[in-house]
Write a protein that holds these residues in place. Structure first.
Motif, mmCIF file in Angstrom:
data_model
loop_
_atom_site.group_PDB
_atom_site.id
_atom_site.type_symbol
_atom_site.label_atom_id
_atom_site.label_comp_id
_atom_site.label_asym_id
_atom_site.label_seq_id
_atom_site.Cartn_x
_atom_site.Cartn_y
_atom_site.Cartn_z
ATOM 1 N N ASP A 46 80.756 63.898 -10.758
ATOM 2 C CA ASP A 46 80.806 65.285 -10.306
ATOM 3 C C ASP A 46 79.925 66.186 -11.163
ATOM 4 O OD1 ASP A 46 82.502 64.685 -8.240
ATOM 5 O OD2 ASP A 46 84.330 65.311 -9.281
ATOM 6 N N TRP A 47 79.993 65.989 -12.476
ATOM 7 C CA TRP A 47 79.220 66.830 -13.377
ATOM 8 C C TRP A 47 77.718 66.615 -13.193
ATOM 9 C CZ3 TRP A 47 80.205 71.030 -16.017
ATOM 10 C CH2 TRP A 47 81.527 71.318 -16.375
ATOM 11 N N ALA A 50 76.639 68.073 -9.792
ATOM 12 C CA ALA A 50 76.616 69.534 -9.768
ATOM 13 C C ALA A 50 75.459 70.091 -10.595
ATOM 14 C CB ALA A 50 77.939 70.081 -10.290
ATOM 15 N N PHE A 95 83.309 79.171 -8.669
ATOM 16 C CA PHE A 95 84.386 79.294 -9.657
ATOM 17 C C PHE A 95 85.212 80.551 -9.419
ATOM 18 C CE2 PHE A 95 81.091 76.693 -11.616
ATOM 19 C CZ PHE A 95 81.831 75.629 -12.090
ATOM 20 N N LEU A 103 85.605 72.237 -12.621
ATOM 21 C CA LEU A 103 84.525 71.848 -11.721
ATOM 22 C C LEU A 103 85.088 71.214 -10.451
ATOM 23 C CD1 LEU A 103 81.521 71.528 -11.142
ATOM 24 C CD2 LEU A 103 81.601 69.331 -12.325
#
Length: 215
Positions: A46-47, A50, A95, A103
């Motif tokens: 995911d990090w 993104a 966010f 996240l």
């Protein structure tokens, strides 16, 4: 007569070899970057997914403004960095909607966040221009509304290949074909550049800075 001459010159510069080569390069970057982002190594994290996606947004914004300015001076390079920041900072609304710094929460929203509504682009551009007028911001910053337009529009067009364009209050379009995304993104700097000539922004920058932005 001078105004018409400037418009004619803008049309000629928009078709210059340097400008066309830079636009083709931007199109190739869009094509390669988005294909690379589909690699399992990136999609499994995911990090990484993104950050990579946001970085591509920023690079497209920087590249687009670099085509407009030609990056002839150090001040132009600063503008390019700012354009990249504006193109990527939109994602912060994920966010805000999630009301969390997580996240995972930001990536699993029930709906699209407000800055991803394409109707916001003309609203924010006109609001910025009006605010600058009220605050009497010096003429050398008159490019800022156009930079915001290019940066945010490039972000929305790229997102549209997955989700379509969200145009309030009319709903959203179908996802854009990949070829249309590439062509539109690569031509966006020229559209902006010609718009700056038509509205006199180019001439104003020239008179305040003593230079003419290249197309």
């Amino acid at each position: 007569m001078a105004s018409e001459t400037e418009k004619t010159r803008a049309l000629l510069q928009a078709c210059s070899t340097e400008s066309i080569v830079c636009s083709i390069g931007l199109g190739i970057f869009c094509l390669v970057a988005d294909r690379l982002l589909q690699l399992p190594l990136i999609q499994q994290s995911d990090w990484l997914r993104a950050l990579s996606d946001n970085a591509v947004h920023g690079m497209i914004g920087m590249w687009s403004w670099a085509i407009i300015t030609g990056v002839k001076k150090k001040t132009d390079f600063g503008e390019v960095i700012l354009a990249g920041f504006l193109a990527s900072v939109i994602d912060i609304d994920h966010f805000f909607l999630a009301r969390s710094l997580s996240l995972k929460a930001a990536l699993t929203l029930p709906r699209r966040p407000f800055l991803h509504c394409s109707t916001m682009i003309p609203i924010m551009v006109l609001t910025l221009k009006f605010t600058m007028y009220l605050l009497k911001v010096r003429d050398s910053w008159c490019f800022l509304p156009w930079m915001l337009f290019v940066s945010w529009t490039s972000h929305h067009i790229r997102d549209a290949i997955r989700h379509g364009l969200w145009i309030c209050p009319f709903g959203k379009t179908s996802p854009l074909p990949f070829w249309l995304y590439v062509m539109t993104t690569s031509s966006l700097p020229h559209i902006c550049s010609l718009g700056m000539y038509v509205t006199g922004t180019r001439q104003l920058i020239s008179s305040t800075q003593g230079t003419l932005i290249n197309v």
